[in-house]
Design a protein around this motif. Structure first.
Motif, short mmCIF file in Angstrom:
data_model
loop_
_atom_site.label_atom_id
_atom_site.label_comp_id
_atom_site.label_asym_id
_atom_site.label_seq_id
_atom_site.Cartn_x
_atom_site.Cartn_y
_atom_site.Cartn_z
N TYR A 1 8.48 -0.12 -5.78
CA TYR A 1 8.37 -1.55 -5.51
C TYR A 1 9.26 -2.34 -6.47
CZ TYR A 1 6.31 -6.12 -4.66
OH TYR A 1 6.13 -7.45 -4.35
N PHE A 2 9.21 -2.00 -7.73
CA PHE A 2 10.01 -2.68 -8.75
C PHE A 2 11.49 -2.53 -8.41
CE2 PHE A 2 11.79 -3.40 -12.99
CZ PHE A 2 11.02 -4.45 -13.44
N GLU A 3 11.89 -1.34 -8.01
CA GLU A 3 13.29 -1.08 -7.66
C GLU A 3 13.69 -1.91 -6.44
OE1 GLU A 3 16.38 2.53 -7.73
OE2 GLU A 3 14.32 3.04 -7.20
N GLU A 4 12.79 -2.03 -5.48
CA GLU A 4 13.08 -2.84 -4.29
C GLU A 4 13.28 -4.31 -4.68
OE1 GLU A 4 10.34 -4.44 -0.79
OE2 GLU A 4 10.63 -2.26 -0.68
N VAL A 5 12.42 -4.81 -5.57
CA VAL A 5 12.55 -6.20 -6.04
C VAL A 5 13.88 -6.39 -6.76
CG1 VAL A 5 11.63 -7.89 -7.67
CG2 VAL A 5 10.08 -6.67 -6.14
N VAL A 6 14.26 -5.45 -7.62
CA VAL A 6 15.53 -5.55 -8.34
C VAL A 6 16.69 -5.53 -7.35
CG1 VAL A 6 17.07 -4.40 -10.01
CG2 VAL A 6 14.63 -4.60 -10.49
N SER A 7 16.61 -4.68 -6.34
CA SER A 7 17.66 -4.63 -5.31
C SER A 7 17.77 -5.97 -4.59
CB SER A 7 17.38 -3.52 -4.29
OG SER A 7 17.47 -2.27 -4.91
N ASN A 8 16.63 -6.58 -4.29
CA ASN A 8 16.64 -7.88 -3.62
C ASN A 8 17.30 -8.92 -4.52
OD1 ASN A 8 15.37 -6.87 -1.36
ND2 ASN A 8 13.33 -7.50 -2.02
N ASP B 1 0.79 -1.23 0.00
CA ASP B 1 0.00 0.00 0.00
C ASP B 1 0.82 1.28 0.00
OD1 ASP B 1 -2.27 -1.50 -0.05
OD2 ASP B 1 -2.59 -1.42 2.12
N ASN B 2 1.97 1.27 0.66
CA ASN B 2 2.73 2.51 0.81
C ASN B 2 3.72 2.77 -0.32
OD1 ASN B 2 4.33 0.35 1.53
ND2 ASN B 2 5.38 1.42 3.17
N GLN B 3 3.73 1.95 -1.36
CA GLN B 3 4.72 2.11 -2.42
C GLN B 3 4.06 2.25 -3.79
OE1 GLN B 3 7.17 -1.46 -1.85
NE2 GLN B 3 8.90 -0.12 -1.48
N ASN B 4 4.70 3.07 -4.64
CA ASN B 4 4.23 3.10 -6.01
C ASN B 4 4.94 1.99 -6.78
OD1 ASN B 4 6.70 4.01 -7.25
ND2 ASN B 4 6.20 6.11 -6.66
N PHE B 5 4.54 1.78 -8.01
CA PHE B 5 5.08 0.66 -8.80
C PHE B 5 6.59 0.75 -8.93
CE2 PHE B 5 6.58 -1.13 -12.78
CZ PHE B 5 6.21 -2.45 -12.59
N PHE B 6 7.11 1.94 -9.26
CA PHE B 6 8.56 2.06 -9.49
C PHE B 6 9.35 1.78 -8.23
CE2 PHE B 6 7.71 4.24 -13.55
CZ PHE B 6 8.56 3.48 -14.33
#
Length: 127
Positions: free
Chosen positions: A114-121, A107-112
């Motif tokens: 979130y996507f950046e967090e996934v890529v970092s992971n 809920d607290n994140q926009n798509f970009f």
């Protein structure tokens, strides 16, 4: 546009690891990487067609994880079932890294973000 090309470059540079997915949620992200999808074919086919994998498909997935050839499990926490929970528990027991990727951002994140967090992971994975 810079954000997108930056993320694309980062995806291309991801480590060469072997992954399996509880559902084909990361296909679009990982298609152009050097990562290898080891999700058993029967299981993958069932989830692609939004069906329930058969017991034999689950067994094949568990065997794949126990064989030691999978570096990371890509897990969708938003569609958890008894079957995916068993897969995750097996991965944890086998010491396999787990990356959670949901269909929609928290809920607290926009798509970009979130996507950046996934890529970092994904970048933190060890081959």
């Amino acid at each position: 546009v810079n954000k997108i090309s930056d993320l694309d470059s980062r995806l291309h540079a991801l480590p060469e690891v072997t992954y399996a997915q509880t559902e084909p949620i990361a296909d679009y992200m990982l298609a152009h990487t050097d990562m290898t999808d080891a999700t058993p074919e029967g299981y993958r086919h069932a989830t692609l067609s939004h069906g329930e994998p058969a017991a034999a498909d689950l067994a094949a997935f568990i065997d794949e994880l126990k064989a030691g050839d999978v570096d990371v499990l890509i897990y969708n926490p938003q569609t958890q079932t008894d079957m995916t929970s068993r897969i995750r528990t097996t991965a944890e027991d086998e010491g396999i890294q787990i990356i959670e990727i949901g269909e929609t951002p928290p809920d607290n994140q926009n798509f970009f973000e979130y996507f950046e967090e996934v890529v970092s992971n994904l970048e933190s994975l060890e081959a």
